[in-house]
Enzyme design. Sequence first.
Site, PDB file in Angstrom:
ATOM      1  N   GLY A  12       0.835  -1.196   0.048  1.00 25.75           N
ATOM      2  CA  GLY A  12      -0.254   0.055   0.108  1.00 25.75           C
ATOM      3  C   GLY A  12       0.774   1.301  -0.197  1.00 25.75           C
ATOM      4  CB  VAL A  59      -1.446  -7.932   0.206  1.00 25.58           C
ATOM      5  CG1 VAL A  59      -0.487  -6.792  -0.036  1.00 25.58           C
ATOM      6  CG2 VAL A  59      -2.906  -7.041   0.577  1.00 25.58           C
ATOM      7  CB  SER A 138      -7.156   1.038  12.661  1.00 29.95           C
ATOM      8  OG  SER A 138      -8.157   1.897  12.828  1.00 29.95           O
ATOM      9  CE1 TYR A 151      -9.389  -0.239   8.028  1.00 30.57           C
ATOM     10  CE2 TYR A 151     -10.066   0.447   9.893  1.00 30.57           C
ATOM     11  CZ  TYR A 151      -9.111   0.417   8.898  1.00 30.57           C
ATOM     12  OH  TYR A 151      -7.905   1.101   9.086  1.00 30.57           O
ATOM     13  CB  ALA A 152     -13.545  -2.682  14.016  1.00 30.19           C
ATOM     14  CB  ALA A 153     -13.423  -7.851  12.510  1.00 27.83           C
ATOM     15  CE  LYS A 155      -6.253  -2.055   9.393  1.00 28.79           C
ATOM     16  NZ  LYS A 155      -5.100  -2.306   8.741  1.00 28.79           N
ATOM     17  CB  ILE A 184      -3.765  10.135  10.622  1.00 24.99           C
ATOM     18  CG1 ILE A 184      -3.203   9.216  11.712  1.00 24.99           C
ATOM     19  CG2 ILE A 184      -2.457  10.952   9.922  1.00 24.99           C
ATOM     20  CD1 ILE A 184      -2.728   9.841  12.990  1.00 24.99           C
TER      21      ILE A 184
END
Length: 245
Positions: A12, A59, A138, A151-153, A155, A184
Amino acid sequence: MRLDGRVAVVTGGTKGLGRRIVEAFASEGCKVVAAGRDKSAGADLVESGGDVIVHEADVRDPESVDELMRAAAEYFGHLDIVVANAGVSRPGPAAQLAPADFADTMATNLGGVFHCTRSAVPYLERSEHGGRIVNLSSALATRVAPGASAYAATKAAVEMFTRVTAVELAPKGITVNALCPGLIDEGMTRSIKDNERVWALYAPKLAMGRLGSPDEVTAAALFLAGAESSYVNGHVLEVNGGLNW
């Protein structure tokens, strides 16, 4: 020149925080392979000077990652650092999220970290500087955000994967740590401050009253990739300014 003589792969690495990490590493003397699905997106990285090349890689595909690591080691002669940064977000309530979107998030964010680790170890264990793996997590790995279940799972899983592999790879002289940015002003969260309704929800959670800067994240990445962190292993380094969430 904190990374002089070292070679890094950053997935990335053609945009967002990954690109900033590539630029920061190169400025510290590192030879860097910036990997991304769209090779053309990083063309100007090569033109800007420094020892940076761009390699097209996905990836989600273990063979593509194998080729990425092999190409980096062959082009620059060795490999010392891998930053597993590639990630996607497919927001939406879990009950309404398309299975394909959930699967793609898992394959990219978690599967990508697994493939990078597996492919890089044979090269990193031969590093004269000590191998380094930095996985991108994250703030959402440990905080509830409705609509971010996939997404949270991923990370949260990346953080535990980091801790386990840190123990497994320590005897090979490889450290594995996770870099955990908060909100950010770059990449996925850059648009928050431009949306008044969304900013009103998130601004009170920022203890320092502002988004973090990309430079504050790259400084942490440099630490985890360099000699100063030689006895830091299995750690999740949060860069969030004291996120009150």
